[in-house]
Design an enzyme around this catalytic site. Structure first.
Site, PDB file in Angstrom:
ATOM      1  N   GLY A 118       0.830  -1.198   0.000  1.00  0.00           N
ATOM      2  CA  GLY A 118       0.000   0.000   0.000  1.00  0.00           C
ATOM      3  C   GLY A 118       0.866   1.251   0.000  1.00  0.00           C
ATOM      4  N   ASP A 119       0.196   2.399  -0.119  1.00  0.00           N
ATOM      5  CA  ASP A 119       0.861   3.710  -0.072  1.00  0.00           C
ATOM      6  C   ASP A 119       1.741   3.996  -1.283  1.00  0.00           C
ATOM      7  OD1 ASP A 119      -0.160   4.481   2.549  1.00  0.00           O
ATOM      8  OD2 ASP A 119       1.219   2.977   3.363  1.00  0.00           O
ATOM      9  N   GLY A 176       0.677   5.037  -4.259  1.00  0.00           N
ATOM     10  CA  GLY A 176       0.192   6.178  -5.038  1.00  0.00           C
ATOM     11  C   GLY A 176      -0.995   5.862  -5.931  1.00  0.00           C
ATOM     12  N   LYS A 177      -1.841   4.927  -5.503  1.00  0.00           N
ATOM     13  CA  LYS A 177      -3.006   4.574  -6.330  1.00  0.00           C
ATOM     14  C   LYS A 177      -3.910   5.790  -6.560  1.00  0.00           C
ATOM     15  CE  LYS A 177      -4.208   1.376  -3.402  1.00  0.00           C
ATOM     16  NZ  LYS A 177      -3.002   1.398  -2.538  1.00  0.00           N
ATOM     17  N   HIS A 215      -6.065   7.243   0.173  1.00  0.00           N
ATOM     18  CA  HIS A 215      -5.469   7.541  -1.125  1.00  0.00           C
ATOM     19  C   HIS A 215      -5.382   9.053  -1.291  1.00  0.00           C
ATOM     20  CE1 HIS A 215      -7.227   3.435  -2.608  1.00  0.00           C
ATOM     21  NE2 HIS A 215      -6.347   3.307  -1.628  1.00  0.00           N
ATOM     22  N   GLN A 273      -5.324  -0.843  -0.328  1.00  0.00           N
ATOM     23  CA  GLN A 273      -4.184  -1.552   0.264  1.00  0.00           C
ATOM     24  C   GLN A 273      -3.243  -2.048  -0.855  1.00  0.00           C
ATOM     25  OE1 GLN A 273      -7.523  -2.863   1.697  1.00  0.00           O
ATOM     26  NE2 GLN A 273      -7.321  -0.894   2.697  1.00  0.00           N
ATOM     27  N   THR A 312      -4.772  -7.880   5.496  1.00  0.00           N
ATOM     28  CA  THR A 312      -6.070  -7.234   5.608  1.00  0.00           C
ATOM     29  C   THR A 312      -7.150  -8.250   5.249  1.00  0.00           C
ATOM     30  OG1 THR A 312      -7.404  -5.374   4.833  1.00  0.00           O
ATOM     31  CG2 THR A 312      -5.973  -6.417   3.223  1.00  0.00           C
ATOM     32  N   ARG A 316       6.813   3.230   7.503  1.00  0.00           N
ATOM     33  CA  ARG A 316       8.178   2.725   7.364  1.00  0.00           C
ATOM     34  C   ARG A 316       8.577   2.754   5.879  1.00  0.00           C
ATOM     35  NH1 ARG A 316       6.745  -3.019   9.424  1.00  0.00           N
ATOM     36  NH2 ARG A 316       8.966  -3.478   9.189  1.00  0.00           N
ATOM     37  N   LEU A 339       9.563   9.116  -8.643  1.00  0.00           N
ATOM     38  CA  LEU A 339      10.783   9.160  -9.452  1.00  0.00           C
ATOM     39  C   LEU A 339      11.712  10.284  -8.993  1.00  0.00           C
ATOM     40  CD1 LEU A 339       9.291   8.508 -13.012  1.00  0.00           C
ATOM     41  CD2 LEU A 339      10.705   6.952 -11.652  1.00  0.00           C
ATOM     42  N   ASP A 340      11.167  11.224  -8.237  1.00  0.00           N
ATOM     43  CA  ASP A 340      11.973  12.324  -7.729  1.00  0.00           C
ATOM     44  C   ASP A 340      12.621  12.008  -6.389  1.00  0.00           C
ATOM     45  OD1 ASP A 340       9.410  12.196  -6.685  1.00  0.00           O
ATOM     46  OD2 ASP A 340       9.328  14.330  -6.201  1.00  0.00           O
TER      47      ASP A 340
END
Length: 404
Positions: free
Chosen positions: A13-14, A16-17, A44, A218, A233, A293, A320-321
């Site tokens: 998860g996390d 960038g959906k 999101h 997720q 989950t 984390r 990408l940055d």
């Protein structure tokens, strides 16, 4: 857009959906964003070029662009959390968020009783917490499985007498206090009057119009059957639910990843490196889920995610940055085998294997799209170097322009 797209996170998860769904909705007419797993525990983040920001939980991530949301039968719907989310969307300038929402009558309903029971269960685990988000989604799924036909659904909100009986039985079975049942019934009745409740055939009608974006929640590495048990989950996080809703209608399967591998809360993160830093404006430690984390890009874990998800047509690569240049290309324990879905004992053994794995790295990565495509054998089609849709660019012709 020309074809339906399923957006799924191939990590924990996390990745960038939300921002990818927002970008897809900016490309042309989109019939709706269909949510196909999870519930109010999703987070999101979408940032518009003018600076407006919203963390989408149940509303689809195209809402700020006026794209309707459909909550499918696979969702756990929390009317109280929806009201809070709608209030923030209104403050951002969405004139009638509930007017953009349709809900499948068969979707399970998360109630304050589920939330209370789930939080009590997680607290009882002490140091062995699983990383629950404290929103009652797992408890809702668990109760429905243990009490077939008795779990409250969105459709029950149209029938106060039936809903009252179910909520009394639910509260007694879970052994929790919470607000009076009559208050919940009144609130849920108001929810049913505010949104459009539909049958499952509604999805087929959606698919006959403009393209639909299926937004997952997720990540595949948290999948209820294929994730690293018990740090998972209660939700199918692969493409499977969306494919079931599509019922044979073709769609692009788009996996989302970061240039590094994040995770919220406890559980395996083989490449974790505190030196990467965890300060993110929109991803902070949660009171229930735990700390945010970060680890180096874990190609082994993401190859496993692709395998259990049945592959992907293309990838979207965010961050990408980010100043990262290290990729985990293998474990000293080898690749992760795909077990039988639902074999939780087998998944527990796999988790122990992952927890003792040591990463082997390749350093000096500077062309992340090429490196990820090579490591996962899937083309990187979309790149993102910032939080908004304007920070994204198509990187390959893996998906033809007429398809998306």
């Amino acid at each position: 857009m020309g074809e339906h797209v399923i957006v799924t996170d191939l990590g924990y998860g996390d990745a960038g959906k939300g921002t990818v769904v927002d970008w897809l909705c900016a490309q042309g007419p989109v019939q709706a964003v269909v949510r196909f797993n999870g519930g109010a525990q999703a987070a999101h983040n979408v940032v518009l070029p003018d600076g407006r920001h919203h963390t989408f939980a149940q509303f689809g991530s195209g809402t700020l662009r006026g794209v309707p949301t459909h909550l499918s039968r696979f969702m756990v719907v929390d009317p109280l959390a929806l009201a809070s989310e709608a209030a923030h969307l209104t403050a951002l300038g969405v004139p009638d968020p509930f007017g953009l929402l349709t809900v499948d009558r068969d979707a399970l309903l998360a109630t304050p009783y589920h939330v209370a029971a789930g939080r009590a269960r997680e607290l009882a685990r002490g140091a062995g917490r699983h990383g629950s988000c404290g929103m009652g989604v797992g408890e809702t799924m668990s109760y429905a499985l243990e009490h077939p036909g008795l779990g409250p659904t969105a459709g029950d909100c149209e029938n106060p007498a039936l809903l009252t009986r179910k909520l009394h039985a639910l509260r007694e079975a879970l052994g929790v206090a919470g607000p009076p049942v009559e208050d919940c019934v009144a609130t849920f009745r108001a929810f049913a009057e505010r949104v459009i409740l539909v049958d499952s055939s509604f999805t087929k009608a959606l698919l006959r119009g403009h393209p639909v974006v299926f937004e997952g929640a997720q990540g595949v590495l948290l999948d209820e059957w294929h994730g690293f048990h018990p740090y998972t989950t209660w939700s199918t996080t692969t493409f499977a639910n969306a494919l079931a809703l599509l019922d044979g209608v073709p769609a692009v399967r788009l996996g989302v990843l970061r240039t590094f591998t994040p995770r919220h809360g406890p559980g395996p993160l083989v490449t974790e490196d505190a030196a990467l830093g965890t300060a993110e404006a929109h991803n902070m430690a949660g009171p229930w889920q735990g700390p945010f984390r970060a680890g180096h890009f874990d190609a082994v874990a993401h190859r496993y995610a692709l395998a259990v998800a049945g592959g992907a047509d293309a990838l979207a690569l965010t961050h990408l940055d980010a100043p990262v240049s290290r990729m985990c290309v293998s474990y000293d324990t080898g690749e992760l085998p795909v077990g039988t879905a639902g074999d939780l004992d087998g998944q527990t053994r796999l988790t122990r294997r992952v927890l003792r794995a040591r990463p082997r790295y390749a350093d000096g990565v500077d062309d992340w799209p090429a490196a990820v495509a090579d490591a996962l054998n899937v083309p990187v089609w979309l790149g993102s170097a910032g939080p908004t849709a304007m920070d994204k660019i198509r990187l390959s012709d893996a998906i033809a322009l007429e398809r998306v």
